[in-house]
Design a protein around this motif. Structure first.
Motif, mmCIF file in Angstrom:
data_model
loop_
_atom_site.group_PDB
_atom_site.id
_atom_site.type_symbol
_atom_site.label_atom_id
_atom_site.label_comp_id
_atom_site.label_asym_id
_atom_site.label_seq_id
_atom_site.Cartn_x
_atom_site.Cartn_y
_atom_site.Cartn_z
ATOM 1 N N UNK A 285 -1.833 106.722 10.076
ATOM 2 C CA UNK A 285 -2.009 105.456 11.021
ATOM 3 C C UNK A 285 -2.760 104.296 10.250
ATOM 4 N N UNK A 286 -3.673 104.791 9.176
ATOM 5 C CA UNK A 286 -4.455 103.846 8.394
ATOM 6 C C UNK A 286 -3.695 103.589 7.164
ATOM 7 N N UNK A 287 -3.230 104.559 6.454
ATOM 8 C CA UNK A 287 -2.319 104.308 5.222
ATOM 9 C C UNK A 287 -1.097 104.375 5.132
ATOM 10 N N UNK A 288 -0.080 104.681 6.450
ATOM 11 C CA UNK A 288 1.203 104.746 6.455
ATOM 12 C C UNK A 288 1.624 105.888 5.587
ATOM 13 N N UNK A 289 0.796 106.940 5.349
ATOM 14 C CA UNK A 289 1.132 107.971 4.432
ATOM 15 C C UNK A 289 1.721 109.146 5.040
ATOM 16 N N UNK A 290 2.931 109.542 4.816
ATOM 17 C CA UNK A 290 3.674 110.758 5.468
ATOM 18 C C UNK A 290 4.225 111.517 4.429
ATOM 19 N N UNK A 291 3.511 113.074 4.661
ATOM 20 C CA UNK A 291 3.644 113.940 3.853
ATOM 21 C C UNK A 291 4.845 114.818 4.392
ATOM 22 N N UNK A 292 5.626 115.405 3.186
ATOM 23 C CA UNK A 292 6.804 115.985 3.706
ATOM 24 C C UNK A 292 6.439 117.605 4.183
ATOM 25 N N UNK A 293 5.553 118.058 3.622
ATOM 26 C CA UNK A 293 5.074 119.329 4.080
ATOM 27 C C UNK A 293 3.529 119.277 4.399
ATOM 28 N N UNK A 294 3.056 119.907 5.327
ATOM 29 C CA UNK A 294 1.468 120.420 5.511
ATOM 30 C C UNK A 294 1.352 121.724 5.238
ATOM 31 N N UNK A 295 0.340 122.134 4.322
ATOM 32 C CA UNK A 295 0.142 123.316 4.019
ATOM 33 C C UNK A 295 -1.354 124.000 4.778
ATOM 34 N N UNK A 296 -1.320 124.922 5.667
ATOM 35 C CA UNK A 296 -2.420 125.190 6.703
ATOM 36 C C UNK A 296 -3.462 125.975 5.465
ATOM 37 N N UNK A 297 -4.598 125.607 5.226
ATOM 38 C CA UNK A 297 -5.537 126.051 4.220
ATOM 39 C C UNK A 297 -7.138 126.441 4.832
ATOM 40 N N UNK A 298 -7.942 125.665 4.232
ATOM 41 C CA UNK A 298 -9.399 125.742 4.859
ATOM 42 C C UNK A 298 -10.145 124.355 4.696
ATOM 43 N N UNK A 299 -11.012 124.089 5.314
ATOM 44 C CA UNK A 299 -11.845 122.806 5.216
ATOM 45 C C UNK A 299 -12.663 122.625 3.887
ATOM 46 N N UNK A 300 -11.964 122.140 2.761
ATOM 47 C CA UNK A 300 -12.617 121.666 1.497
ATOM 48 C C UNK A 300 -13.189 123.137 0.857
ATOM 49 N N UNK A 301 -12.415 124.224 1.192
ATOM 50 C CA UNK A 301 -12.932 125.499 0.560
ATOM 51 C C UNK A 301 -11.945 125.885 -0.417
ATOM 52 N N UNK A 302 -12.228 127.158 -0.848
ATOM 53 C CA UNK A 302 -11.528 127.860 -1.942
ATOM 54 C C UNK A 302 -10.082 127.716 -1.813
ATOM 55 N N UNK A 303 -9.635 128.102 -0.850
ATOM 56 C CA UNK A 303 -7.998 127.851 -0.698
ATOM 57 C C UNK A 303 -7.308 126.599 -1.011
ATOM 58 N N UNK A 304 -8.117 125.450 -0.469
ATOM 59 C CA UNK A 304 -7.603 124.188 -0.658
ATOM 60 C C UNK A 304 -7.473 123.877 -2.065
ATOM 61 N N UNK A 305 -8.954 124.049 -2.680
ATOM 62 C CA UNK A 305 -9.035 123.815 -4.238
ATOM 63 C C UNK A 305 -8.251 124.519 -4.999
ATOM 64 N N UNK A 306 -7.973 125.752 -4.877
ATOM 65 C CA UNK A 306 -7.038 126.629 -5.769
ATOM 66 C C UNK A 306 -5.743 126.159 -5.510
ATOM 67 N N UNK A 307 -5.389 125.764 -4.270
ATOM 68 C CA UNK A 307 -4.036 125.156 -4.030
ATOM 69 C C UNK A 307 -3.709 123.978 -4.840
ATOM 70 N N UNK A 308 -4.706 123.009 -4.992
ATOM 71 C CA UNK A 308 -4.666 121.895 -5.817
ATOM 72 C C UNK A 308 -4.422 122.244 -7.397
ATOM 73 N N UNK A 309 -5.319 123.119 -7.830
ATOM 74 C CA UNK A 309 -5.272 123.470 -9.317
ATOM 75 C C UNK A 309 -4.053 123.854 -9.541
ATOM 76 N N UNK A 310 -3.478 124.750 -8.783
ATOM 77 C CA UNK A 310 -2.320 125.858 -9.142
ATOM 78 C C UNK A 310 -0.915 124.986 -8.918
ATOM 79 N N UNK A 311 -1.303 123.752 -8.488
ATOM 80 C CA UNK A 311 -0.032 123.162 -8.151
ATOM 81 C C UNK A 311 0.801 123.272 -6.706
#
Length: 339
Positions: free
Chosen positions: A296-322
Motif C-alpha cells: 500500500x505504501x510503496x506499491x511493492x508486490x513480491x512474486x513469492x513470500x518465504x515464511x521465516x522468522x522475525x529478523x532472526x537467523x532464518x531471515x538473515x541466512x536466507x538473505x546471505x545465501x540468496x
C-alpha cells in the motif's frame, strides 16, 4: 495501527540474538517449499532475483511506513523532577544514533562482550560522564528488559546517573504489561523505552484497545503525542535519541550495489514483480507494517513470500545465501555493522 506482533522488544532475548549471529553463515532454513514459500496472484513485472552476499544493508524507509521507535528514557514522576537526572539521561540520548547502536549490539552479540563492558567502553569514548551536574542523589533502579540491547542501554543509564551523583543499579524486568505499572508506582525509576511502541501501549491502556493510533513514522509527532499520555500515567520523558530499533527491510550489499537501490521506493520501482522473494515471519502477509504495508505504501508486490522468522537467523541466512531478495530485520541488529 502499530504492529506489536512484529515489534515487541521484550521477546528478543540475548540468546536468540546470539543464535542469529552464530548461524549467520549456515544453509538457509527458508528455501522455497520447505519454509512455506508462496506466490501471490497480484505480482506483475520482472522483479529482482536474490543476490547472495555476506553483508546486509537496510533500505531507507523513505515514505515512513514504520512507526518511529527511537530510544527514549521514561522516568517515574517522583524522580523526573530532578533536572540533573534528566540531564544525565539526555547525555546518553545525545550520544546515540542508529549506527552507534548497531555497533553496541555487535560488541555484545557478535564480539561477545558483556553489556556492562560494551557500555563502559562506549561511555568513555563518547565522554558521557563529562560535565554532568550533581543531582539530589539517592538510589535509582533502572529497569532493563531481557534482551541484550536494552541491557546495554540500562548499563549506559547507570554509568551516567552514577556520574551525576546517584546510586544507580540495573534490574532485569519482564514484559511491558508487568513493568510499566511498577514504573508508575516507583518500584523501578527509569526504563529505556522505544517511543512508538510505548506510545501505543499507553494509548491503548488509557484510551482503550480501539484507540486511534498516536505514533507515526515522525519521531517529533510521536513524542508530542506521547507526552500527554505519559503525564496521565505519572511518567516523565527524557529526550528521544536519534537511535532507533524498529522493523526494517534489508537486502545484501551485493544486491544493493548491483541494482543501485538505497531506498524502499527505489527497490519498489525496480523490483516489484515475479522474481522478487520477500522473507519474514509467518504473520507478515497479514500485518500492516510488513507485506501489506509494502504494497500500500510503496506499491511493492513480491512474486513469492518465504515464511521465516522475525529478523532472526532464518531471515538473515536466507538473505546471505540468496534464498530471498528482501527480508524483515531490526534496524539496530549488530549483523548490519559494516565489516
Amino acid at each position: 495501527m502499530v504492529d506489536t506482533t512484529l515489534r515487541n522488544r521484550t521477546l528478543k532475548t540475548t540468546a536468540a540474538l546470539a543464535l542469529a549471529f552464530a548461524t549467520f553463515g549456515l544453509a538457509a532454513c527458508g528455501e522455497s517449499g520447505s519454509s512455506g514459500t508462496k506466490a501471490p496472484d497480484t505480482a506483475s513485472g520482472a522483479g529482482c532475483a536474490p543476490v547472495a552476499g555476506t553483508q546486509l544493508v537496510v533500505l531507507d524507509d523513505d515514505k515512513k511506513l514504520q512507526t518511529s521507535d527511537n530510544i527514549i528514557a521514561v522516568v517515574n514522576k517522583a524522580k523526573g523532577g530532578d533536572a540533573a537526572l534528566i540531564a544525565a539521561l539526555d547525555k546518553v540520548a545525545d550520544a546515540l544514533d542508529t549506527p552507534k547502536l548497531i555497533a553496541l549490539n555487535k560488541a555484545v552479540d557478535v564480539d561477545r562482550k558483556t553489556p556492562k563492558v560494551a557500555a563502559t567502553e562506549f561511555a568513555t569514548a563518547q565522554k558521557i560522564t563529562d560535565g554532568l551536574a550533581k543531582g539530589a542523589g539517592g538510589k535509582i533502579v533502572i529497569g532493563a528488559a531481557d534482551f541484550s540491547e536494552n541491557q546495554t542501554l540500562g548499563a549506559l543509564y547507570e554509568i551516567a546517573l552514577d556520574a551525576a551523583g546517584f546510586d544507580a543499579s540495573v534490574q532485569q524486568i519482564g514484559n511491558r504489561e508487568l513493568y510499566e505499572p511498577s514504573l508508575e508506582k516507583g518500584e523501578i525509576n527509569v526504563v529505556p523505552e522505544y517511543a512508538g511502541t510505548f506510545t501505543e501501549f499507553l494509548n491503548k491502556k488509557l484510551n482503550g484497545a480501539s484507540a486511534t493510533p498516536v505514533a507515526s513514522g515522525d519521531i517529533e509527532k510521536t513524542v508530542t503525542g506521547l507526552k500527554p499520555l505519559a503525564e496521565k500515567a505519572g511518567l516523565v520523558l527524557g529526550k528521544a535519541s536519534k537511535a532507533a530499533d524498529q522493523n526494517a527491510f534489508a537486502v545484501t550489499k551485493a544486491f544493493a550495489d548491483k541494482n543501485g537501490v538505497k531506498t524502499l521506493s527505489e527497490f519498489a520501482s525496480k523490483c516489484s514483480g515475479t522474481a522478487t522473494v520477500l522473507g519474514g515471519p509467518p504473520e507478515c502477509p497479514q500485518r500492516p507494517f510488513c507485506q501489506p504495508g509494502l504494497e500500500t505504501t510503496y506499491n511493492l508486490k513480491a512474486g513469492k513470500f518465504s515464511s521465516l522468522d522475525a529478523g532472526g537467523p532464518q531471515t538473515k541466512t536466507a538473505l546471505t545465501t540468496g534464498a530471498i531478495t528482501i527480508g524483515l530485520v531490526f534496524s539496530s541488529d549488530g549483523a548490519l555493522a559494516a565489516g
